[in-house]
Design a protein around this motif. Structure first.
Motif, PDB file in Angstrom:
ATOM      1  N   PHE A  22      -7.787   8.201  50.385  1.00 37.46           N
ATOM      2  CA  PHE A  22      -7.675   7.008  49.556  1.00 37.46           C
ATOM      3  C   PHE A  22      -6.834   5.955  50.277  1.00 37.46           C
ATOM      4  N   PHE A  23      -7.403   4.765  50.429  1.00 37.56           N
ATOM      5  CA  PHE A  23      -6.730   3.703  51.165  1.00 37.56           C
ATOM      6  C   PHE A  23      -6.592   2.441  50.327  1.00 37.56           C
ATOM      7  N   CYS A  24      -5.551   1.678  50.635  1.00 36.85           N
ATOM      8  CA  CYS A  24      -5.377   0.342  50.072  1.00 36.85           C
ATOM      9  C   CYS A  24      -4.961  -0.584  51.203  1.00 36.85           C
ATOM     10  N   ALA A  25      -5.494  -1.800  51.185  1.00 35.94           N
ATOM     11  CA  ALA A  25      -5.182  -2.777  52.226  1.00 35.94           C
ATOM     12  C   ALA A  25      -5.116  -4.169  51.610  1.00 35.94           C
ATOM     13  N   ASP A  26      -4.460  -5.066  52.324  1.00 39.80           N
ATOM     14  CA  ASP A  26      -4.429  -6.471  51.926  1.00 39.80           C
ATOM     15  C   ASP A  26      -5.655  -7.159  52.513  1.00 39.80           C
ATOM     16  N   PHE A  27      -6.440  -7.785  51.676  1.00 38.65           N
ATOM     17  CA  PHE A  27      -7.670  -8.430  52.115  1.00 38.65           C
ATOM     18  C   PHE A  27      -7.427  -9.390  53.281  1.00 38.65           C
ATOM     19  N   ASP A  28      -6.324 -10.113  53.255  1.00 39.04           N
ATOM     20  CA  ASP A  28      -6.053 -11.122  54.285  1.00 39.04           C
ATOM     21  C   ASP A  28      -5.440 -10.534  55.551  1.00 39.04           C
ATOM     22  N   ASN A  29      -5.129  -9.248  55.533  1.00 39.58           N
ATOM     23  CA  ASN A  29      -4.529  -8.619  56.717  1.00 39.58           C
ATOM     24  C   ASN A  29      -4.937  -7.149  56.734  1.00 39.58           C
ATOM     25  N   TRP A  30      -6.258  -6.929  56.720  1.00 42.12           N
ATOM     26  CA  TRP A  30      -6.799  -5.606  56.435  1.00 42.12           C
ATOM     27  C   TRP A  30      -6.360  -4.558  57.450  1.00 42.12           C
ATOM     28  N   LYS A  31      -6.545  -4.823  58.725  1.00 41.52           N
ATOM     29  CA  LYS A  31      -6.271  -3.809  59.753  1.00 41.52           C
ATOM     30  C   LYS A  31      -4.807  -3.398  59.781  1.00 41.52           C
ATOM     31  N   ALA A  32      -3.908  -4.370  59.711  1.00 41.63           N
ATOM     32  CA  ALA A  32      -2.483  -4.059  59.833  1.00 41.63           C
ATOM     33  C   ALA A  32      -1.901  -3.428  58.575  1.00 41.63           C
ATOM     34  N   SER A  33      -2.489  -3.721  57.437  1.00 42.74           N
ATOM     35  CA  SER A  33      -1.891  -3.277  56.173  1.00 42.74           C
ATOM     36  C   SER A  33      -2.514  -2.006  55.606  1.00 42.74           C
ATOM     37  N   ARG A  34      -3.675  -1.599  56.093  1.00 44.41           N
ATOM     38  CA  ARG A  34      -4.402  -0.463  55.505  1.00 44.41           C
ATOM     39  C   ARG A  34      -3.591   0.819  55.612  1.00 44.41           C
ATOM     40  N   ALA A  35      -3.398   1.490  54.477  1.00 40.48           N
ATOM     41  CA  ALA A  35      -2.617   2.725  54.453  1.00 40.48           C
ATOM     42  C   ALA A  35      -3.071   3.588  53.289  1.00 40.48           C
ATOM     43  N   GLU A  36      -2.857   4.894  53.410  1.00 39.20           N
ATOM     44  CA  GLU A  36      -3.175   5.803  52.308  1.00 39.20           C
ATOM     45  C   GLU A  36      -2.213   5.546  51.159  1.00 39.20           C
ATOM     46  N   PHE A  37      -2.728   5.591  49.926  1.00 40.41           N
ATOM     47  CA  PHE A  37      -1.864   5.346  48.778  1.00 40.41           C
ATOM     48  C   PHE A  37      -1.742   6.564  47.865  1.00 40.41           C
ATOM     49  N   ARG A  38      -2.459   7.632  48.199  1.00 41.81           N
ATOM     50  CA  ARG A  38      -2.256   8.889  47.491  1.00 41.81           C
ATOM     51  C   ARG A  38      -2.796  10.026  48.365  1.00 41.81           C
ATOM     52  N   PRO A  39      -2.386  11.260  48.076  1.00 47.53           N
ATOM     53  CA  PRO A  39      -2.829  12.385  48.913  1.00 47.53           C
ATOM     54  C   PRO A  39      -4.337  12.588  48.871  1.00 47.53           C
ATOM     55  N   LYS A  40      -4.825  13.204  49.915  1.00 48.22           N
ATOM     56  CA  LYS A  40      -6.250  13.505  50.053  1.00 48.22           C
ATOM     57  C   LYS A  40      -6.731  14.426  48.928  1.00 48.22           C
ATOM     58  N   MET A  41      -7.969  14.213  48.508  1.00 52.20           N
ATOM     59  CA  MET A  41      -8.653  15.114  47.588  1.00 52.20           C
ATOM     60  C   MET A  41      -9.633  15.936  48.408  1.00 52.20           C
ATOM     61  N   GLU A  42      -9.641  17.253  48.233  1.00 53.18           N
ATOM     62  CA  GLU A  42     -10.535  18.052  49.063  1.00 53.18           C
ATOM     63  C   GLU A  42     -10.901  19.371  48.395  1.00 53.18           C
TER      64      GLU A  42
END
Length: 271
Positions: free
Chosen positions: A82-102
Motif C-alpha cells: 500500500f502506497f501513498c504519494a503527493d501528486f505534485d512530487n510523486w517519485k520523491a514522496s511515494r512511501a508505504e502507509f501500512r504493512p503489506k497484506m499477503e
C-alpha cells in the motif's frame, strides 16, 4: 497520516494465481485468463477513484486457481503493498502507509484443496475531497437477480451498439459519471483531460470489430456494497471487447465497465 495537498493512494499487488483485488468492495484489478497460466501479475494501481472520501476501507484479495487448474495449492500466492504519494512530487514522496497484506508466506496448506482463498486488510486514508460517486445510488441487493441480469444485459447491448458504430462521443456521454470521478480523484489537468479524450478518439477511430455478447457466457456481479453492478465472462474477462487486428502483437481491448443507477428514473450509467 500524510500532509499532502493532493494525495494519491495506490495498491501494488503481486499475484501468482488468478484473482481480483477489491477496495471499498470495488474491483480495482482483475487477473484471469490465458495470462495466468504461468508467471504472475504486478503493478501499481491508483485507487483514489474507489475511495471517494476520507475514512477506513476494507481491502480484499480474492484468490482463484490459475487457468487450467481446479484448486489453489501451496505454489499460489498473493500480496499487496500500500502506497501513498503527493501528486505534485510523486517519485520523491511515494512511501508505504501500512504493512503489506499477503497470503501465508510459506504458501497455502500443503495437500489441502482450496477452490478459493481470501486475504483481507483495512486501510485508513485522508483525502481533500468528497466525490459524488455511487454512495447514494440505487441499492441492487434487493432486486431479483434474474430481473437485474436482464436489465443489465439490455444496457450492455446498448453500449455494444455504440462501440459497433464507433461513436466515441456517445460512449463518452454514457461514461460521464466515470470520467468526472476519475478527473477529480486523480487530479486531472486540462491537458490530461484533453489527452484522455484524444486517446478515446484514436481508439474508436481504428474502426475495430467488436466481440459478440453471449448471454449464456456471462454472469452478474453486484459490488460497491450493493450500489454497483457489472457483467463478466465466465473466463474472468470483460464482455465488451474491441477485437485486436493482430492477436500475436496485442490481445483484444477490453472495456472496463461498472454500472450504477442514481435513480430508477434516470436508469443505468457507466461509473
Amino acid at each position: 497520516m500524510h500532509n499532502f495537498k493532493k494525495p494519491l493512494y495506490s495498491v501494488y499487488p503481486r499475484m501468482y494465481c488468478s484473482g481480483t483485488i477489491y477496495v471499498n468492495d470495488v474491483p480495482v484489478i482483475d487477473w484471469y485468463g490465458d495470462e495466468t497460466k504461468e508467471g504472475g501479475f504486478g503493478g501499481d494501481t491508483m485507487i483514489n477513484q474507489a475511495l471517494l472520501q476520507s475514512g477506513k476501507y476494507q481491502v480484499v484479495g480474492k484468490m482463484y486457481p490459475r487457468l487450467g487448474k481446479n484448486v489453489l495449492d501451496e505454489d499460489d500466492t498473493l500480496s499487496v503493498d500500500f502506497f501513498c504519494a503527493d501528486f505534485d512530487n510523486w517519485k520523491a514522496s511515494r512511501a508505504e502507509f501500512r504493512p503489506k497484506m499477503e497470503s501465508p508466506w510459506d504458501g497455502l496448506t500443503e495437500n489441502v484443496q482450496h477452490p478459493t482463498f481470501n486475504v483481507a486488510s483495512e486501510i485508513e486514508v485522508e483525502l481533500p475531497f468528497v466525490l459524488d460517486g455511487w454512495q447514494h445510488s440505487v441499492d441492487f441487493k434487493d432486486v431479483k437477480k434474474e430481473d437485474l441480469f436482464s436489465d443489465v444485459f439490455k444496457y450492455y447491448k446498448q453500449i455494444r451498439a455504440v462501440l459497433v458504430e464507433h461513436n466515441a462521443g456517445k460512449y463518452l456521454e454514457m461514461s460521464h459519471d466515470k470520467m468526472q470521478l476519475q478527473e477529480q480523484a486523480l487530479y486531472y489537468s486540462e491537458d490530461r483531460k484533453k489527452r484522455f479524450l484524444d486517446s478515446a478518439g484514436q481508439l474508436f477511430g481504428q474502426n475495430l470489430a467488436v466481440e459478440e455478447l453471449n448471454e449464456a457466457d456471462l454472469h452478474l456481479e453486484i459490488m460497491g456494497y450493493g450500489k454497483l453492478v457489472r457483467l463478466m465472462r465466465k473466463d474472468g474477462s470483460q464482455p465488451l471487447q474491441f477485437i485486436s487486428p493482430d492477436l500475436e502483437k496485442q490481445g483484444n481491448i477490453e472495456m472496463e465497465i461498472k454500472l450504477h443507477m442514481r435513480t430508477k428514473e434516470k436508469g443505468f450509467s457507466i461509473i
